[in-house]
Design a protein around this motif. Structure first.
Motif, PDB file in Angstrom:
ATOM      1  N   ALA A 234      -0.964  -0.208  -0.131  1.00  0.00           N
ATOM      2  CA  ALA A 234      -1.714  -1.061  -0.812  1.00  0.00           C
ATOM      3  C   ALA A 234      -1.474  -1.664  -2.237  1.00  0.00           C
ATOM      4  CB  ALA A 234      -3.325  -0.159  -1.392  1.00  0.00           C
ATOM      5  N   ALA A 235      -0.102  -1.351  -2.709  1.00  0.00           N
ATOM      6  CA  ALA A 235       0.450  -2.044  -3.732  1.00  0.00           C
ATOM      7  C   ALA A 235       1.779  -2.922  -3.311  1.00  0.00           C
ATOM      8  CB  ALA A 235       0.617  -1.107  -5.008  1.00  0.00           C
ATOM      9  N   ASN A 281      -0.394   3.432   5.708  1.00  0.00           N
ATOM     10  CA  ASN A 281      -0.595   2.936   4.228  1.00  0.00           C
ATOM     11  C   ASN A 281       0.743   3.498   3.422  1.00  0.00           C
ATOM     12  OD1 ASN A 281      -0.977   5.762   4.253  1.00  0.00           O
ATOM     13  ND2 ASN A 281      -2.928   5.680   2.853  1.00  0.00           N
ATOM     14  N   ILE A 282       1.704   3.589   3.977  1.00  0.00           N
ATOM     15  CA  ILE A 282       2.997   3.962   3.184  1.00  0.00           C
ATOM     16  C   ILE A 282       4.008   2.914   3.537  1.00  0.00           C
ATOM     17  CG2 ILE A 282       5.037   5.694   2.590  1.00  0.00           C
ATOM     18  CD1 ILE A 282       2.996   7.640   3.174  1.00  0.00           C
TER      19      ILE A 282
END
Ligand code: ZN
Ligand code: ZN
Length: 451
Positions: A234-235, A281-282
């Motif tokens: 997410a970043a 999500n990694i």
């Protein structure tokens, strides 16, 4: 047969005598092959049902050693792994090497044949797998044993030294390399010629294929490991994403063949595998890509490798990676050199096939980008003329039907590849034996001429 032979005889007295004698030999060889065929059929089905993986050909090589020893060859085992050499010295003359490969593939057979392989084994990296002779090396070995028998039976028709070489591990490109490194060309008489065959599902059984010069490509296997700076999916702005970077590299590799290599030069860059990350999500730290490169010349090979490195390194820099995080590379050693058939030897082979098997049974084939480590037997520095021919293997009815209906035939390494044993093996034994006898006879003739 006789009439046919007279027609093709050379106009010189010497040539006429030579052609006629070749044809008579072809007649009696047919009868001899018919006689031994039941044994070859049994051997073929045994090999087919007992395939072994590359680097694991223990039983297969012991069987080849036994067959050669029983025939009277002087046999040496365990050369570069499970390599076998059967030597027969038949007076002064040239040294001819005949090679068969022996390994099978980690896959399940789906032909439905009554003698299908159901064998399972463990791959060299520890995985359980079915094993199948779907490249037809069992056909090669059956022809090899049949040829060894014919060469003994007709030993009065040739002179010289015959080296029958059973080579392991063709499929992983290691076998010929391992045998050379274990002194194949130092421990035994140095060959003057080396010959081999490969079965061909795209020719009907009974047919033979030839190609002078380039037949199969040089093969490289290369890994590119791309590094990044992982983080939360997410970043992404806090990371350097090696998956996005790898995607850019794959796109850019497509310009190597299209923009760096001359359009007249055959070349392939294929990314066959890409692995990176673990969950949604990694953003990972690392991606590994596996490539295969195919070429016919050392210059093209060099250009492909250096272009991959240049593109990968500069894209990594453009992504903001520091020097210590630039991509790293692994290239399999040994690579497989391109297989280049010696033109003179191949021409000799084509004459033998056309005169003795039939003009309409011999067909010129196209070069392909697949590889075969038989090429290593004739590497330039060794300066040994080599020639490999294709042996038609598909049931002629199946072939005709597929052609009429525009259907695809199962190729090599397909689980449905199903050679038709009898006409394939018989044609292979006849072609290989007569070619071998021609080489050993021809040089005797040449030597006699020189006296
Ligand atoms: Zn293969
Ligand atoms: Zn093969």
């Amino acid at each position: 047969m006789k009439l046919f032979c007279f027609k093709i005889a050379l106009p010189t007295l010497f040539g006429l005598f030579f052609s006629v004698s070749t044809c008579l030999q072809a007649q009696s060889i047919d009868e001899s092959i018919d006689k031994i065929y039941p044994q070859l059929d049994q051997l073929y089905k045994h090999l087919h049902q007992n395939p072994e993986l590359s680097l694991q050909e223990k039983e297969t090589s012991a069987l080849m050693a036994k067959e050669l020893r029983d025939l009277g060859y002087e046999v040496t085992e365990n050369i570069g792994g499970y390599g076998v050499v059967g030597m027969f010295k038949n007076g002064p003359g040239p040294v001819l090497l005949i090679r068969s490969d022996m390994d099978a593939l980690p896959m399940e057979e789906k032909t439905g044949l009554p003698y299908s392989s159901t064998k399972k084994g463990i791959t060299n990296d520890g995985k359980e797998t079915f094993i199948t002779h779907s490249c037809g090396h069992d056909i090669h070995m059956s022809v090899f044993v049949g040829t060894a028998k014919m060469m003994m039976q007709f030993k009065n028709d040739w002179k010289g030294t015959l080296l029958m070489v059973g080579q392991p591990s063709e499929e992983n490109g290691m076998g010929a390399w391992n045998m050379m490194n274990d002194g194949l060309y130092e421990r035994f008489p140095h060959p003057d010629y080396a010959i081999a065959l490969h079965d061909d599902p795209f020719l009907p059984a009974g047919m033979l294929g030839y190609k002078s010069g380039a037949l199969m490509a040089g093969v490289d296997m290369m890994n590119v490991t791309v590094y990044g700076q992982g983080g939360h999916g997410a970043a992404p702005h806090t990371t350097i994403d090696p998956i996005v970077l790898s995607a850019q590299m794959i796109e850019a590799y497509q310009t190597i063949v299209s923009r760096r290599i001359a359009p007249t030069e055959p070349a392939v860059v294929t990314v066959g595998s890409i692995h990176g990350g673990s969950v949604h999500n990694i953003i990972p730290d690392e991606v590994t890509m596996q490539l295969t490169l195919r070429s016919y010349s050392p210059e093209v090979r060099e250009e492909m490798i250096s272009s991959i490195k240049r593109i990968s390194e500069n894209l990594a820099k453009a992504a903001g990676l520091s020097e210590d995080k630039l991509p790293t590379y692994w290239i399999r050693n040994p690579y497989t050199p391109a297989l280049l058939n010696d033109p003179e030897l191949t021409q000799k082979m084509v004459s033998v096939f056309k005169n003795n098997i039939g003009e309409d049974k011999v067909q010129e084939v196209q070069a392909q980008m697949i590889g075969e480590d038989f090429s290593r037997f004739g590497l330039q520095e060794r300066n040994i003329p080599i020639s490999m021919f294709y042996l038609g293997a598909t049931d002629p009815e199946t072939f005709k039907n597929a052609k009429e209906k525009g259907l695809d035939l199962p190729g090599l390494h397909s689980p449905y590849f199903a050679p038709l044993p009898e006409p394939t093996i018989k044609t292979g034994v006849k072609a290989m034996s007569l070619f071998a006898m021609e080489i050993l006879k021809r040089d005797e003739v040449m030597m006699d001429n020189k006296k």
